[in-house]
Design an enzyme around this catalytic site. Sequence first.
Site, PDB file in Angstrom:
ATOM      1  N   THR A  47       0.897  -1.149   0.000  1.00 35.11           N
ATOM      2  CA  THR A  47       0.000   0.000   0.000  1.00 35.11           C
ATOM      3  C   THR A  47       0.933   1.195   0.000  1.00 35.11           C
ATOM      4  O   THR A  47       2.051   1.087   0.485  1.00 35.11           O
ATOM      5  CB  THR A  47      -0.858   0.031   1.281  1.00 35.11           C
ATOM      6  OG1 THR A  47      -1.604  -1.174   1.376  1.00 35.11           O
ATOM      7  CG2 THR A  47      -1.822   1.204   1.293  1.00 35.11           C
ATOM      8  N   ARG A  59     -12.541  -7.687  -3.609  1.00 37.97           N
ATOM      9  CA  ARG A  59     -12.140  -7.520  -2.213  1.00 37.97           C
ATOM     10  C   ARG A  59     -11.740  -6.070  -1.948  1.00 37.97           C
ATOM     11  O   ARG A  59     -10.973  -5.469  -2.692  1.00 37.97           O
ATOM     12  CB  ARG A  59     -10.968  -8.451  -1.894  1.00 37.97           C
ATOM     13  CG  ARG A  59     -10.434  -8.335  -0.457  1.00 37.97           C
ATOM     14  CD  ARG A  59      -9.138  -7.563  -0.423  1.00 37.97           C
ATOM     15  NE  ARG A  59      -8.469  -7.648   0.885  1.00 37.97           N
ATOM     16  CZ  ARG A  59      -7.405  -6.908   1.226  1.00 37.97           C
ATOM     17  NH1 ARG A  59      -6.891  -6.052   0.374  1.00 37.97           N
ATOM     18  NH2 ARG A  59      -6.858  -7.033   2.413  1.00 37.97           N
ATOM     19  N   GLY A  80      -9.990  -3.662   0.933  1.00 38.36           N
ATOM     20  CA  GLY A  80      -9.216  -3.668   2.173  1.00 38.36           C
ATOM     21  C   GLY A  80      -9.497  -2.417   2.984  1.00 38.36           C
ATOM     22  O   GLY A  80     -10.544  -1.777   2.827  1.00 38.36           O
ATOM     23  N   ASP A  81      -8.560  -2.049   3.845  1.00 37.60           N
ATOM     24  CA  ASP A  81      -8.815  -0.933   4.750  1.00 37.60           C
ATOM     25  C   ASP A  81      -8.590   0.428   4.114  1.00 37.60           C
ATOM     26  O   ASP A  81      -9.070   1.434   4.629  1.00 37.60           O
ATOM     27  CB  ASP A  81      -7.945  -1.068   6.009  1.00 37.60           C
ATOM     28  CG  ASP A  81      -6.458  -1.056   5.686  1.00 37.60           C
ATOM     29  OD1 ASP A  81      -6.069  -1.592   4.630  1.00 37.60           O
ATOM     30  OD2 ASP A  81      -5.684  -0.499   6.488  1.00 37.60           O
ATOM     31  N   THR A 114      -0.948   0.689   6.495  1.00 35.40           N
ATOM     32  CA  THR A 114      -0.582  -0.363   5.546  1.00 35.40           C
ATOM     33  C   THR A 114      -0.409  -1.651   6.317  1.00 35.40           C
ATOM     34  O   THR A 114       0.258  -1.680   7.349  1.00 35.40           O
ATOM     35  CB  THR A 114       0.706  -0.025   4.782  1.00 35.40           C
ATOM     36  OG1 THR A 114       1.060  -1.146   3.965  1.00 35.40           O
ATOM     37  CG2 THR A 114       1.860   0.282   5.721  1.00 35.40           C
ATOM     38  N   GLY A 115      -1.062  -2.699   5.857  1.00 37.50           N
ATOM     39  CA  GLY A 115      -0.943  -3.948   6.587  1.00 37.50           C
ATOM     40  C   GLY A 115      -2.076  -4.873   6.214  1.00 37.50           C
ATOM     41  O   GLY A 115      -2.712  -4.694   5.177  1.00 37.50           O
ATOM     42  N   GLY A 146      -5.290  -5.564   5.946  1.00 34.98           N
ATOM     43  CA  GLY A 146      -6.389  -4.606   6.016  1.00 34.98           C
ATOM     44  C   GLY A 146      -7.588  -5.051   6.812  1.00 34.98           C
ATOM     45  O   GLY A 146      -8.233  -4.242   7.494  1.00 34.98           O
TER      46      GLY A 146
END
Lengths: 311, 311
Positions: free
Chosen positions: A174, A202, A204-205, A225-226, A228
């Site tokens: 990210t 999908r 993510g966060d 970032t990770g 999510g």
Amino acid sequence: MTPILAIHGGAGTMRADTMTPALEAQFHAGLRSALLAGHVVLTKGGSAVDAVTQAVMALEDDPLFNAGRGAVYTSGGLQEMDAAIMDGRDRAAGAVAGILGPRNPILAACAVLASEHVMLQGAGALAFCREHGVEFAPAAFFHTDKRWDALQAELERRRLTAADTRDDAAKHGTVGAVACDAAGNVAAATSTGGMTGKAPGRIGDCPVFGAGTWADNATCAVSATGHGEYFIRHAAAHDIASRMRYLGETLEQAANVVVEELGSIGGSGGLIAVDGQGHVSLPFNSAGMYRGVIGVDGVARTGIYRETLVA
Amino acid sequence: MTPILAIHGGAGTMRADTMTPALEAQFHAGLRSALLAGHVVLTKGGSAVDAVTQAVMALEDDPLFNAGRGAVYTSGGLQEMDAAIMDGRDRAAGAVAGILGPRNPILAACAVLASEHVMLQGAGALAFCREHGVEFAPAAFFHTDKRWDALQAELERRRLTAADTRDDAAKHGTVGAVACDAAGNVAAATSTGGMTGKAPGRIGDCPVFGAGTWADNATCAVSATGHGEYFIRHAAAHDIASRMRYLGETLEQAANVVVEELGSIGGSGGLIAVDGQGHVSLPFNSAGMYRGVIGVDGVARTGIYRETLVA
């Protein structure tokens, strides 16, 4: 202390077998270019929201990072990008999810921010971008052999149900930026291609405000970032803001607690955060996080592992 | 005090010229049916997450409410539904956005909750639902003349750039449920067709965890209904949880403050909230909110305007 800008280019395990000194140098150079692209906005008296936009555009344009050009592929063999931007002055926000077309997904998010909408997905988001003059690029522009090969390897791994060997960029890639401008206004921007081999559709966060992206002058701006899904279930970015607002914690305290809590429930990754006084925090619970900071001295400082940032 | 279940069927201006005593009675009856559908789960010792699923399914099945069957139409003449569910035990969460097909969108959200994903949109979400055995219905199942006519009226209004005459269901229609089961576990579920004439691809607060939907045993479960963009920019649901966790406010205090703050920035609407002790709060800053509560006495109490709930 202000203006100041911080960026990230993903966090993860940073597998030693895929990293070389030459590649490391490329990452440092890419981060430095993005820092300078945002810094020039701030030194000219520009706003935090413009600075984070320019910094994220530079990271999107760099195929090293998993956003825009060089985004990873879904299990369906397509690229689906998410991007989000939030302005701490009035918490105006804009996000797109699941798009392929806009040359810089963060500019699509900016167009949404300027509209009555906050979040648009898929074909509707693309139609909106066309109507609002967002520049498009052909699909070939976004392609890199490296990401395509990574998808083939991932699909092969699934056929063999072997251990997960995706590198950090494939799993946690990210890019993001947070800034505080001379007026003390903060902003955050995040952009991503998601995870290599992710399910089509999908999200993510990144485009979930309060999870991967948040900005409010009263507290802070955050770009995460990770993994999510964990950041969403933790409302990670808004939790930092809440701890500052309601517990009186400093940016550093709040950001560290939340990243620690995320780690304890399996949510690997990190985030960058800035407050209205120009304090910066860049915590991560993974082995490394591509990151950088540039302040009033105009010196771009970057890092990958747990070392002190280098100029 | 527990188990307890609360539901909403949208909030808004409740225009007197579109409401009749007969229609009011239909709304009360629809709310009552949904309350009983969830209550029976709780009285049998079922979980909060199962209770809110059943209650929301009943509201989706009722064409009076803007979710599932009877969802409103986008400006493109299609129905695009969002749904979300969250389990307060472990903050497991699942959401879908921009889907037309699953007979009960909340069951699509449940399937996502049970997977490694948290949020899926569009065609990818539909493919996921097919793979996971979620029941589909033909497009005609979701159609109602009333919603189609509402879209035509709205499109005509835009051609004339006349004053907005959309009723509350067209603008703020959402359904939702929150529950606390006998074990003190809380859960929240929200489902919506969005706003009549919304841009294709538009995502509101419903599937944004921390905005329109949130559940955490440590604090509360929340389902919101209103002008979603404001609820996202305020992280409304998570802000209630944060005020309880960090300021020690009661559910009632926190929910009231947040709905008041939303009103002051133009975010009309309301929400339903429950905590792990079975306290319930149903604040709204609009003229009315279709809502209801059912507790251990098994009596369904419902309301539309600012009156006391009636059995």
